[in-house]
Design an enzyme around this catalytic site. Structure first.
Site, PDB file in Angstrom:
ATOM      1  N   ARG A  10      13.702  -1.760  13.366  1.00  0.00           N
ATOM      2  CA  ARG A  10      12.981  -2.900  12.777  1.00  0.00           C
ATOM      3  C   ARG A  10      13.913  -4.070  12.456  1.00  0.00           C
ATOM      4  NH1 ARG A  10       8.299  -0.259   8.963  1.00  0.00           N
ATOM      5  NH2 ARG A  10       7.507   1.173  10.529  1.00  0.00           N
ATOM      6  N   ASP A  53      -2.175  -5.994  -0.971  1.00  0.00           N
ATOM      7  CA  ASP A  53      -1.049  -5.366  -0.273  1.00  0.00           C
ATOM      8  C   ASP A  53       0.186  -6.228  -0.555  1.00  0.00           C
ATOM      9  OD1 ASP A  53      -1.000  -3.147   2.255  1.00  0.00           O
ATOM     10  OD2 ASP A  53       0.752  -4.464   2.127  1.00  0.00           O
TER      11      ASP A  53
HETATM   12  C1  LIG Z   1       0.180   3.297   5.575  1.00  0.00           C
HETATM   13  S1  LIG Z   1      -0.519   1.839   4.897  1.00  0.00           S
HETATM   14  C2  LIG Z   1      -1.991   2.492   4.142  1.00  0.00           C
HETATM   15  C3  LIG Z   1      -3.216   1.660   4.442  1.00  0.00           C
HETATM   16  C4  LIG Z   1      -4.538   2.227   3.928  1.00  0.00           C
HETATM   17  N1  LIG Z   1      -4.518   2.399   2.490  1.00  0.00           N
HETATM   18  C5  LIG Z   1      -4.875   3.531   4.606  1.00  0.00           C
HETATM   19  O1  LIG Z   1      -4.733   4.591   3.989  1.00  0.00           O
HETATM   20  O2  LIG Z   1      -5.286   3.510   5.771  1.00  0.00           O
HETATM   21  C6  LIG Z   1       0.531   1.550   3.465  1.00  0.00           C
HETATM   22  C7  LIG Z   1       0.446   0.142   2.932  1.00  0.00           C
HETATM   23  O3  LIG Z   1       1.100   0.090   1.664  1.00  0.00           O
HETATM   24  C8  LIG Z   1       1.694  -1.181   1.536  1.00  0.00           C
HETATM   25  N2  LIG Z   1       2.754  -1.129   0.496  1.00  0.00           N
HETATM   26  C9  LIG Z   1       3.989  -0.563   0.571  1.00  0.00           C
HETATM   27  N3  LIG Z   1       4.668  -0.763  -0.573  1.00  0.00           N
HETATM   28  C10 LIG Z   1       3.852  -1.480  -1.396  1.00  0.00           C
HETATM   29  C11 LIG Z   1       3.995  -2.006  -2.718  1.00  0.00           C
HETATM   30  N4  LIG Z   1       5.115  -1.835  -3.426  1.00  0.00           N
HETATM   31  N5  LIG Z   1       2.949  -2.700  -3.236  1.00  0.00           N
HETATM   32  C12 LIG Z   1       1.805  -2.880  -2.524  1.00  0.00           C
HETATM   33  N6  LIG Z   1       1.615  -2.411  -1.262  1.00  0.00           N
HETATM   34  C13 LIG Z   1       2.629  -1.721  -0.704  1.00  0.00           C
HETATM   35  C14 LIG Z   1       2.234  -1.475   2.924  1.00  0.00           C
HETATM   36  O4  LIG Z   1       2.451  -2.852   3.143  1.00  0.00           O
HETATM   37  C15 LIG Z   1       1.136  -0.878   3.820  1.00  0.00           C
HETATM   38  O5  LIG Z   1       0.229  -1.851   4.264  1.00  0.00           O
END
Ligand SMILES: C[S@@+](CC[C@H](N)C(=O)[O-])C[C@H]1O[C@@H](n2cnc3c(N)ncnc32)[C@H](O)[C@@H]1O
Length: 292
Positions: A43, A152
């Site tokens: 990345r 997010d």
């Molecule tokens: C794997 S995705 C999950 C999406 C959805 N909730 C699902 O289960 O399909 C994880 C998400 O968490 C977000 N994320 C990671 N760290 C975070 C933080 N500290 N605060 C808010 N969002 C965060 C990432 O940007 C990402 O879009």
């Protein structure tokens, strides 16, 4: 290109890797370890190339010099955004069969429902929630104040969510009648692209929020989705978040986690009412109900 990547790979020293891990933890609570080294390399090699930098060392220096300016790109690169419409279908079945009918009785006076999708990624999760509400409430939804907050940390994925435009392959698995009712085919697009219908979009507000920072909203929420995000955090951060989610929920409200997640020792403050579905008790402590 290949040789650049080989050069860059060798230039990801332990020192630079440790610094990147530390920065990810400070900025987003995301815990990286040796298993993620290859992912970090891939990345950030791309970012280094795009930014016309020469090495990981130079990129780390940029992060040290301008942490505030750089954190947005850094966070967008480090997050894993995998999601899909109706991912973990059983959660949406639970809403349709039990939770929404229950809320319709309990909130009948105020006619108000609040849901928070707290790691909404590219929007598939909040849109699936909205479609479930519309399907279950039918015309009633026009007479109720239903709002879904989608947050997010990553502003790129939020923009996709706000637009609500998806390639056909993303919605291909949905029932045909859902595609007809809730998506509009975009005529001018080269590949088949579909936009979520405005009647669904209007239920959702997308906002950037780092879960580790202060939460500006007051709540209380009827339902909070916190799926497939806490796996990136350490135990201490997870427990702190569970306490904050608990405070944000109304008594009797639901907290929904991802398939491989659990509340750990915080389980004592919730009842486990379904597969990774937890209810805040009405008064006092949970009765330690466990779903099996
Ligand atoms: C794997 S995705 C999950 C999406 C959805 N909730 C699902 O289960 O399909 C994880 C998400 O968490 C977000 N994320 C990671 N760290 C975070 C933080 N500290 N605060 C808010 N969002 C965060 C990432 O940007 C990402 O879009």
């Amino acid at each position: 290109m290949v040789s650049y990547q080989r050069d860059s790979a060798s230039s990801l020293s332990d020192k630079d890797f440790d610094f990147i891990c530390q920065f990810a933890y400070q900025q987003a609570g995301i815990v990286l370890n040796e298993n993620k080294r290859e992912m970090v390399y891939r990345r950030f090699a791309r970012i280094i190339r795009e930014r016309k930098l020469n090495s990981f060392a130079q990129y780390c220096q940029l992060l040290r010099d301008n942490p505030e300016q750089e954190q947005r790109y850094f966070i967008n690169a480090i997050t894993t955004n995998l999601t899909s419409f109706f991912r973990e279908q059983h959660h949406f079945d639970y809403l349709a069969e039990y939770e929404i009918p229950k809320i319709l009785v309990e909130n009948a006076k105020k006619k108000r429902i609040r849901v928070w999708s707290s790691a909404s990624s590219t929007g598939e999760e909040p849109y699936s929630i909205a479609i479930t509400f519309v399907e279950t409430m039918k015309d009633k939804i026009n007479h109720w104040d239903v709002k879904i907050l989608a947050t997010d940390i990553d502003c790129n994925v939020l923009n996709t969510g706000k637009e609500g435009i998806y390639e056909y392959r993303k919605i291909a698995g949905l029932p045909e009648n859902y595609i007809k009712k809730y998506f509009v085919k975009l005529a001018q697009s080269k590949e088949d692209k579909y936009q979520v219908h405005k009647n669904i979009q209007k239920l959702i507000t997308f906002k950037q929020l780092n879960l580790l920072h202060q939460w500006p909203m007051k709540g209380p929420f009827d339902i909070i989705f916190c799926r497939n995000v806490i796996i990136y955090f350490d135990k201490k951060t997870q427990q702190e978040l569970f306490e904050r989610y608990n405070k944000m929920l109304k008594p009797g409200g639901l907290l929904i986690l991802g398939h491989s997640e659990n509340l750990g020792s915080y389980q004592q403050y919730f009842d486990n009412v379904g597969r990774t579905i937890f209810r805040k008790p009405l008064i006092g402590q949970a009765t330690n109900v466990t779903y099996s």
